[in-house]
Design a protein around this motif. Structure first.
Motif, PDB file in Angstrom:
ATOM      1  N   LEU A   1       0.817   3.269  -3.640  1.00  0.00           N
ATOM      2  CA  LEU A   1      -0.429   3.996  -3.900  1.00  0.00           C
ATOM      3  C   LEU A   1      -0.248   5.046  -4.999  1.00  0.00           C
ATOM      4  CD1 LEU A   1      -2.439   4.662  -0.629  1.00  0.00           C
ATOM      5  CD2 LEU A   1      -3.321   3.861  -2.823  1.00  0.00           C
ATOM      6  N   ARG A   2       0.909   5.725  -4.982  1.00  0.00           N
ATOM      7  CA  ARG A   2       1.139   6.740  -6.010  1.00  0.00           C
ATOM      8  C   ARG A   2       1.171   6.091  -7.392  1.00  0.00           C
ATOM      9  NH1 ARG A   2       3.122  11.840  -6.114  1.00  0.00           N
ATOM     10  NH2 ARG A   2       3.968  11.856  -4.010  1.00  0.00           N
ATOM     11  N   THR A   3       1.895   4.977  -7.485  1.00  0.00           N
ATOM     12  CA  THR A   3       1.959   4.260  -8.764  1.00  0.00           C
ATOM     13  C   THR A   3       0.589   3.739  -9.164  1.00  0.00           C
ATOM     14  OG1 THR A   3       4.264   3.603  -8.550  1.00  0.00           O
ATOM     15  CG2 THR A   3       2.860   2.164  -9.866  1.00  0.00           C
ATOM     16  N   ARG A   4      -0.104   3.124  -8.204  1.00  0.00           N
ATOM     17  CA  ARG A   4      -1.400   2.501  -8.508  1.00  0.00           C
ATOM     18  C   ARG A   4      -2.416   3.503  -9.017  1.00  0.00           C
ATOM     19  NH1 ARG A   4      -4.197  -0.027  -4.022  1.00  0.00           N
ATOM     20  NH2 ARG A   4      -5.377  -1.019  -5.680  1.00  0.00           N
ATOM     21  N   THR A   5      -2.328   4.730  -8.506  1.00  0.00           N
ATOM     22  CA  THR A   5      -3.334   5.726  -8.895  1.00  0.00           C
ATOM     23  C   THR A   5      -2.750   6.751  -9.864  1.00  0.00           C
ATOM     24  OG1 THR A   5      -2.804   7.144  -7.014  1.00  0.00           O
ATOM     25  CG2 THR A   5      -4.525   5.502  -6.676  1.00  0.00           C
ATOM     26  N   ARG A   6      -1.557   6.428 -10.386  1.00  0.00           N
ATOM     27  CA  ARG A   6      -0.909   7.330 -11.336  1.00  0.00           C
ATOM     28  C   ARG A   6      -0.810   8.750 -10.787  1.00  0.00           C
ATOM     29  NH1 ARG A   6       1.543   3.565 -12.749  1.00  0.00           N
ATOM     30  NH2 ARG A   6       1.658   2.692 -14.821  1.00  0.00           N
TER      31      ARG A   6
ATOM     32  N   ARG B   1      -2.604  10.150  -8.348  1.00  0.00           N
ATOM     33  CA  ARG B   1      -3.802  10.772  -7.757  1.00  0.00           C
ATOM     34  C   ARG B   1      -3.714  10.782  -6.229  1.00  0.00           C
ATOM     35  NH1 ARG B   1      -8.678   8.826  -6.013  1.00  0.00           N
ATOM     36  NH2 ARG B   1      -8.220   6.720  -6.732  1.00  0.00           N
ATOM     37  N   LEU B   2      -3.320   9.663  -5.659  1.00  0.00           N
ATOM     38  CA  LEU B   2      -3.129   9.593  -4.203  1.00  0.00           C
ATOM     39  C   LEU B   2      -1.642   9.385  -3.931  1.00  0.00           C
ATOM     40  CD1 LEU B   2      -6.055   7.220  -3.093  1.00  0.00           C
ATOM     41  CD2 LEU B   2      -6.017   9.714  -3.057  1.00  0.00           C
TER      42      LEU B   2
ATOM     43  N   HIS C   1       0.799  -1.226   0.000  1.00  0.00           N
ATOM     44  CA  HIS C   1       0.000   0.000   0.000  1.00  0.00           C
ATOM     45  C   HIS C   1       0.834   1.280   0.000  1.00  0.00           C
ATOM     46  CE1 HIS C   1      -3.594  -2.360   0.170  1.00  0.00           C
ATOM     47  NE2 HIS C   1      -3.174  -2.991   1.240  1.00  0.00           N
TER      48      HIS C   1
END
Lengths: 329, 382
Positions: A104-109, A111-112, A100
Motif C-alpha cells: 500500500l505504501r508503494t502503491r500510493t507513494r 500516502r497510505l 495489500h
C-alpha cells in the motif's frame, strides 16, 4: 513502571502486547479467541480484561478478514496486532499480506501505510494435529515491503515484538511455539525495543558458523556445546529478521571461520537457508574452506506427531554435519 | 457448468404449511426506482429532487465521467495509456454514491469506479497517470484517506471493514464506503467482511455495482441467488436493490443509508442494477461472449440520457446547455490529458523509496545498483 520477572517466550509476548496497548491507544489486538479466552496459547491472557473489548477484539472465524481488517484499520491511524491462531491457517491471508499490506505504501507513494503486525505461532515439534506445525517463513520472506521477524528467546520476543508493533510498516511476526515454554529468563518490562534487521550473535567461535532462527536455536546451541567438547569452536547466529536480510554479520562471521551450516525446520528446497547460502556465495565464497551445508526439514509434508521427530533437524545431524565439514579442510 | 440446464426460478425458501415446519424468518428485497428510461417519473420523487441544482450537478458529473471514459479509451488505443476498464453505462453509480458521501467518509473503490473517484476529488490527470502506469496517480491530492482502486477483485471488502472499525473506535460519524462488482460477491472476502461488519455493527456501506458481467461470466452464471442484495440478509445486514441507472435513486438510497449508518444503525448493502455497455477492459472483446443485440437493448437504459430526458422534460435543460456542457467537459479532459502526458517518468529510485518508511540498510545497495544500471536503457530493456 519497570518490573523484572522470570518468564517464558509466551509470557514475554503477553508482556509486550500489554506494554504496547498501555503505551499507545491506537494499538489494538484482534484475532480468534484472543479476548475472553486469552488466545488458545494464552498469549493475550488478561489483555481484554485490562484494555476492554474495543481494543482486544474477538473476531469471527475468518482469517482473510482478520488480516484485511488490520490493513484497513492500519491505513486509518491504528496499529493493529492481528493474531492468526496457527501458521497452518495463515495461507488464505497471503493475498492480503502480499497484494495489500506490503504494497500500500508503494502503491500510493507513501500516502497510505500499513503499520500492522501479523502474529502467528509456527513450527513443529509439539505433537500438534495436522496443519498445526508448518514453517512458512520463506513464503513471507519473498514478499517485498514486508518484514519477517522470528524471536528465539523471551527477551528477544519482548523487544522484537515491541519494535514490530511500533514499526511504521507491516511485520509478520512468527512465534516458534516449541519455545513458548521451553526456556525461561528474566524479562524487563521496560518498554525497550530491540533493533529489527539485525542478526544476533548467540555464541562466538572461530571454526564454523552456524546460522539459524526460531526453535532450531535450541538444537544448534546444544550442538555447539557438544562440538566445543570435541574441540570445535562454533559461532552461532540467530538471523531474527529474515527479511529484509542483513547479511553483513553472517558474511563477516563466515569470512572469519571459513565454514558455515544453515539450520532450519522448514523444507529445504526454496527454504530461507537457500537465500543465506546464496548471500555467502555472493559475498564470501573465496573465504570458504568447505562447502556450505544445510541441515533442514526434508522436502516432504511435515508428518503427523508419531513420525514428526524423524522430520525435525536434530542436534546429532548438526554435530555430524559439522564434523563432516571440518574433515573437508 | 452451465446453469441453462435448469431453467426453474431460484428457490427462495417458500414452503407449504406443515405443522412440523415452524416459520422462523422471512425476508423481502425491494428495488427502488424513480425515473425510468426516457425520463418518465414512475414514483413520487424524493425531497432531494426539488433541488434542481443538485440534479444538474449529478448530470454534469455523469457527463464528465463519460467524456473522461471516451478520452481514456482513445488514449489507450493510441498507445498513450495502459489497459483501461471502461465505466460506460455505469456512470450513475459512481456519481450517485460519491455525491451522497461526505468529504471525511472513506471510499474504497473497485477498478471501474472512476466516476466515484472523480466526484471525490481525484483529478483527471491523476486517474490518467494511474492508468497510464504510474503509481503517483494513486497519491492523489484530493481525498487523502481514500483507498486506491482495488485490482484483485473483492479483496478490499475487509479493508473497508477495517476502515469502518477505525471510525467506530474513534467514535466519529463518518462512514467507509466500498464499491465492487457483481463478481466480487462470489468471493470469500465479501462474506467474511459483511459478517464481521454485522457482528460489530460497523459504519460500513457496501455498494455492489451489478453490471451483469464479470468479464465473460454473466450474472446468472455467477450465483443462483435471485438478488445480490439478499446476500446481506445472511449477515444480518439490510440489503436493497436500486435501479443503478437512475442517478436520483442511487443518490437517494445512498443518502438514506449513510444517514442510518451515521445514526449508529450499523452496516448496509445496496445492490445497484446496471449494465456494462463496454468491454471489460480495453484488452477484452465482449463480442466473444455476448450478443450485440443484448448490448443494444441496454442502451435504452442509459443513465446519462435518462436524467437528461427528465431534466429536459422539466424544462431545466436545453440543447444549448448540453452543447456548453460537452464543450466544457471536453476542454477540461483534453487539458488534463495534456498535463498527464507532460509528466516525466519517475526516477529509478522511486521503486525503492516508498517500499518502507525508511529504506532498510540491506536494500540500499540494490537501490544504488538500480540507479546505476538504470542510467541508460539497457537494464530491463527489450
Amino acid at each position: 513502571m519497570t518490573k523484572m520477572a522470570e518468564t517464558d517466550l509466551l509470557g514475554a509476548v503477553n508482556l509486550a502486547l500489554g506494554r504496547a496497548l498501555q503505551d499507545d491507544e491506537t494499538t489494538i489486538v484482534l484475532g480468534e479467541d484472543v479476548g475472553v479466552n486469552g488466545g488458545v496459547f494464552r498469549a493475550t491472557d488478561g489483555l481484554q480484561e485490562k484494555f476492554g473489548s474495543a481494543r482486544v477484539l474477538d473476531t469471527p472465524l475468518a482469517e482473510c478478514a482478520i488480516a484485511g481488517i488490520a490493513v484497513g484499520a492500519a491505513t486509518q491511524g491504528f496499529r493493529p496486532v492481528a493474531e492468526i491462531q496457527f501458521a497452518g491457517f495463515i495461507y488464505p491471508v497471503i493475498d492480503q499480506v502480499l497484494n495489500h499490506a506490503s504494497r500500500l505504501r508503494t502503491r500510493t507513494r507513501g500516502r497510505l501505510s500499513c503499520p500492522m503486525v501479523l502474529r502467528a505461532p509456527y513450527g513443529g515439534g509439539v505433537h500438534a494435529p495436522e496443519h498445526h506445525s508448518e514453517s512458512p517463513e520463506a513464503l513471507f520472506a519473498h514478499i517485498p515491503g514486508l518484514r519477517v521477524v522470528i524471536p528465539s528467546s523471551p527477551q528477544r520476543a519482548y523487544g522484537l515484538l515491541l519494535a514490530a508493533i511500533r514499526n511504521p510498516d507491516p511485520v509478520v511476526f512468527l512465534e516458534p511455539k516449541r519455545l513458548y515454554h521451553a526456556l525461561r529468563e528474566d524479562v524487563t518490562d521496560d518498554g525497550k525495543e530491540l533493533p529489527l534487521d539485525q542478526p544476533v550473535y548467540l555464541r562466538q567461535g572461530r571454526d564454523i558458523t552456524l546460522v539459524t532462527w526460531g526453535a532450531s536455536t535450541l538444537e544448534v546451541l546444544r550442538a555447539a556445546e557438544q562440538l566445543e567438547a570435541e574441540g570445535i569452536s562454533t559461532e552461532v547466529i540467530d538471523v531474527a529478521t529474515l527479511s529484509p536480510l542483513n547479511d553483513e554479520p553472517i558474511c563477516a562471521s563466515v569470512e572469519k571461520t571459513g565454514r558455515c551450516i544453515v539450520v532450519h525446520e522448514a523444507a529445504r528446497t526454496g527454504g530461507f537457508g537457500a537465500e543465506i547460502v546464496a548471500r555467502i556465495a555472493d559475498r564470501s565464497l573465496t573465504s570458504l574452506l568447505a562447502p556450505v551445508r544445510r541441515v533442514t526439514g526434508y522436502d516432504t509434508v511435515i508428518p503427523l506427531p508419531r513420525l514428526e521427530v524423524k522430520y525435525m533437524p536434530g542436534t546429532r545431524q548438526i554435530v555430524d554435519t559439522a564434523q563432516e565439514v571440518m574433515a573437508l579442510s | 457448468m452451465n446453469s441453462k440446464s435448469n431453467n426453474a426460478e431460484p428457490d427462495d425458501g417458500a414452503r407449504p404449511a406443515d405443522k412440523a415446519m415452524n416459520h422462523v424468518a422471512r425476508f423481502d428485497i425491494f428495488c427502488r426506482r424513480y425515473i425510468e428510461p426516457e425520463g418518465n417519473v414512475v414514483a413520487e420523487l424524493p425531497e432531494v429532487t426539488s433541488d434542481v441544482d443538485l440534479l444538474k450537478r449529478l448530470y454534469r458529473q455523469m457527463v464528465l465521467t463519460r467524456v473522461f471514459d471516451q478520452k481514456a479509451i482513445a488514449l489507450q488505443r493510441t498507445g498513450r495509456l495502459g489497459t483501461y476498464p471502461s465505466v460506460l453505462g455505469q456512470e450513475a453509480i459512481g456519481t450517485g454514491v460519491a455525491s451522497a458521501m461526505r468529504d471525511d467518509d472513506v471510499l474504497l473503490p473497485s477498478f471501474r469506479e472512476h466516476g466515484a473517484q472523480l466526484q471525490r476529488g481525484v483529478s483527471i490527470r491523476e486517474l490518467l497517470l494511474y492508468w497510464g502506469g504510474d503509481e503517483r496517480g494513486s497519491d492523489f491530492s484530493g481525498p487523502r484517506n481514500d483507498f486506491p482502486v482495488c485490482i484483485p477483485v473483492g479483496s478490499h471488502f475487509p479493508h473497508a471493514a477495517g476502515a469502518a472499525l477505525a471510525i467506530k473506535l474513534r467514535g466519529s460519524d463518518n462512514v467507509a464506503v466500498v464499491i465492487a462488482g457483481d463478481g466480487a460477491t462470489s468471493k470469500g472476502e465479501f462474506y467474511e467482511a459483511l459478517n464481521i461488519a454485522g457482528v460489530w455493527q460497523l459504519p460500513l456501506l457496501v455498494v455492489i455495482a451489478n453490471n451483469q458481467w464479470a468479464i465473460s461470466v454473466s450474472r446468472k452464471e455467477q450465483t443462483r441467488a435471485r438478488t445480490l442484495a439478499q446476500k446481506a440478509i445472511a449477515a444480518g445486514i439490510p440489503g436493497e436493490q436500486v435501479d443503478g441507472n437512475d442517478a436520483v435513486a442511487v443518490f437517494t438510497a445512498t443518502m438514506e443509508a449513510l444517514e442510518a449508518i451515521r445514526a449508529g444503525r450499523g452496516p448496509h448493502l445496496i445492490e445497484a442494477l446496471t449494465y456494462r455497455l463496454g468491454d471489460h477492459t480495453t484488452a477484452d472483446n465482449a463480442s466473444r461472449y455476448r450478443d450485440d443485440e443484448e448490448v443494444s437493448l441496454h442502451w435504452h437504459e442509459d443513465p446519462v440520457s435518462r436524467l437528461r430526458d427528465y431534466l429536459t422534460a422539466q424544462n431545466h435543460w436545453t440543447k444549448e446547455d448540453e452543447q456548453t456542457l460537452l464543450e466544457e467537459c471536453r476542454g477540461q479532459v483534453d487539458s488534463e490529458a495534456e498535463a498527464y502526458l507532460a509528466i516525466p517518468v519517475q526516477p529509478v529510485s522511486a521503486m525503492f523509496d516508498h517500499l518502507f518508511a525508511v529504506l532498510p540498510e540491506p536494500l540500499k545497495l540494490q537501490r544504488e545498483y538500480a540507479m546505476e544500471a538504470g542510467k541508460d536503457d539497457q537494464n530491463g530493456g527489450n
